[in-house]
Design an enzyme around this catalytic site. Sequence first.
Site, mmCIF file in Angstrom:
data_model
loop_
_atom_site.group_PDB
_atom_site.id
_atom_site.type_symbol
_atom_site.label_atom_id
_atom_site.label_comp_id
_atom_site.label_asym_id
_atom_site.label_seq_id
_atom_site.Cartn_x
_atom_site.Cartn_y
_atom_site.Cartn_z
ATOM 1 N N GLY A 8 100.425 -22.262 -42.115
ATOM 2 C CA GLY A 8 100.180 -23.827 -40.828
ATOM 3 C C GLY A 8 101.045 -23.834 -39.271
ATOM 4 O O GLY A 8 101.968 -25.201 -39.369
ATOM 5 N N ALA A 9 100.596 -22.843 -38.993
ATOM 6 C CA ALA A 9 101.438 -22.445 -37.227
ATOM 7 C C ALA A 9 100.614 -23.597 -36.247
ATOM 8 O O ALA A 9 101.652 -23.115 -35.158
ATOM 9 C CB ALA A 9 101.817 -21.514 -37.225
ATOM 10 N N ASN A 10 99.819 -24.631 -36.457
ATOM 11 C CA ASN A 10 99.176 -24.783 -35.022
ATOM 12 C C ASN A 10 99.706 -26.068 -34.728
ATOM 13 O O ASN A 10 99.108 -26.910 -33.496
ATOM 14 C CB ASN A 10 97.146 -25.000 -35.561
ATOM 15 C CG ASN A 10 97.235 -25.690 -36.854
ATOM 16 O OD1 ASN A 10 98.064 -25.201 -38.245
ATOM 17 N ND2 ASN A 10 97.122 -26.632 -36.433
ATOM 18 N N GLY A 12 103.120 -29.581 -34.993
ATOM 19 C CA GLY A 12 104.131 -29.558 -35.586
ATOM 20 C C GLY A 12 105.717 -28.475 -36.062
ATOM 21 O O GLY A 12 105.693 -27.615 -35.281
ATOM 22 N N GLY A 14 105.446 -25.850 -38.061
ATOM 23 C CA GLY A 14 105.210 -24.308 -37.457
ATOM 24 C C GLY A 14 104.986 -24.203 -36.041
ATOM 25 O O GLY A 14 104.985 -22.892 -35.601
ATOM 26 N N SER A 136 112.163 -30.692 -48.559
ATOM 27 C CA SER A 136 112.596 -32.098 -47.670
ATOM 28 C C SER A 136 113.381 -32.138 -48.977
ATOM 29 O O SER A 136 113.154 -31.929 -50.090
ATOM 30 C CB SER A 136 111.093 -32.839 -47.723
ATOM 31 O OG SER A 136 111.454 -34.098 -47.392
ATOM 32 N N TYR A 164 103.985 -35.807 -53.233
ATOM 33 C CA TYR A 164 104.877 -34.917 -52.304
ATOM 34 C C TYR A 164 106.206 -34.741 -53.207
ATOM 35 O O TYR A 164 106.562 -33.429 -52.386
ATOM 36 C CB TYR A 164 104.990 -36.159 -51.095
ATOM 37 C CG TYR A 164 105.981 -35.219 -50.201
ATOM 38 C CD1 TYR A 164 104.881 -33.308 -49.184
ATOM 39 C CD2 TYR A 164 107.068 -35.343 -49.585
ATOM 40 C CE1 TYR A 164 106.319 -33.382 -48.020
ATOM 41 C CE2 TYR A 164 107.379 -34.741 -48.276
ATOM 42 C CZ TYR A 164 106.595 -33.629 -48.088
ATOM 43 O OH TYR A 164 107.812 -33.063 -46.921
#
Length: 294
Positions: A8-10, A12, A14, A136, A164
Site C-alpha cells: 500500500g505504498a502509493n 498515505g 505507505g 490502529s 475495521y
Amino acid sequence: MKTVIITGANSGLGFETAKKIAKDENFRVILACRNKEKGLAAKEEIIKETNNQNIMLMIIDTSSLSSVRSFVEDFKKLNLKLDVLICNAGISSMHNGTTEDGFELVFATNHLGHFLLTNLLLPYMNKDARILNITSDMHNPPGGIEWQGVEYLAHQSVDDRKRYAYSKLCNIYFTYELAERLEKLGSKITVNAFNPGMMKTNFGAGPRNPAQTAFIKMTMPNRVGDLNKSSLALSQVATQDEFSNLSGKYFDRSTKFKKSSDLSYNKENMLELWNQSVALTNLKPEETIKDLLN
C-alpha cells in the site's frame, strides 16, 4: 544494499514512509501496490524527490490469496534478501463485500493477506530482518469489542463500525504471536505493531452512511495522528539500529511503545487466529514458520 517492501505504498502512510526510507541510498524500496498506474506515479515521484534510483514497483492485492502468492513468486525471482517488511495496505469499514476466496473483504485485506505474505516471505528474509504491522488504536474502539471468533470474522457480515476494529485487533494478535514464535525458535527477526493514528489521507475514501459519519466524528478528536510525524517514526523503527532488538511491541504514533488493549493480549484468541489463518490461507506444512527457520 538493504531491501524494504511496503504494501500500500502509493499513497498515505505507505507513500510517505517509502519517501523517508528512500532518502537513504543504502535502501532499495519495493512499492507493493494494487493499482499499477498509481504505483508507477508514486515510484516516479519518490525517485524525483530522493534521487534514489533503486525504487521498484510490484503488484499485489492483499485481498486475494492468489495475488499474494504471485507476488512472492515474483520476489523470489529477484534473488534478493529482505530486510524490512511493512504490512501497511488496508481498507476501512466503508468497504463491503466478499473476496474471490469467499472471505469478508476487510478481514481478508487487512489481516489474512498480510498473514500469508509474511509467512511466505520468511525464507527470503535476512536473519535480522524486521516486520512491522500497521494497526490502529481503533483495535480498542469506544465501547470496546468482544472477540467473536475467526469463523465469524472471516465469513459473516460484521457490524460496519466494528469490521475495521476487528481487523486491527487481528494485526496485533498476529504481531504478538509471530514475535513469540520467532523468539522461541531463536530467530533474530523482529515483529512489531505500529499505530499511526487516524490521519487525513484517502484511506477512508468511499461511501459513508450516517452511522459511519457520526462514529468517525465521535472518535477522531482523541485518535488523530500526524502523517509526517507518524511516517518518520515508522521509518525510524523500520531502519535505525536502536530498534533492532525490540520485538512484540506496540508503537503508538512515535518511536515509543506502550501497552495495547487488554483484549489484545488474550493468548487463546491469538492461537485461534493463527491456526485458523493457516487453514484459511492453505499454508502447507513446509510453509509454516517452524520448518522455514530450521
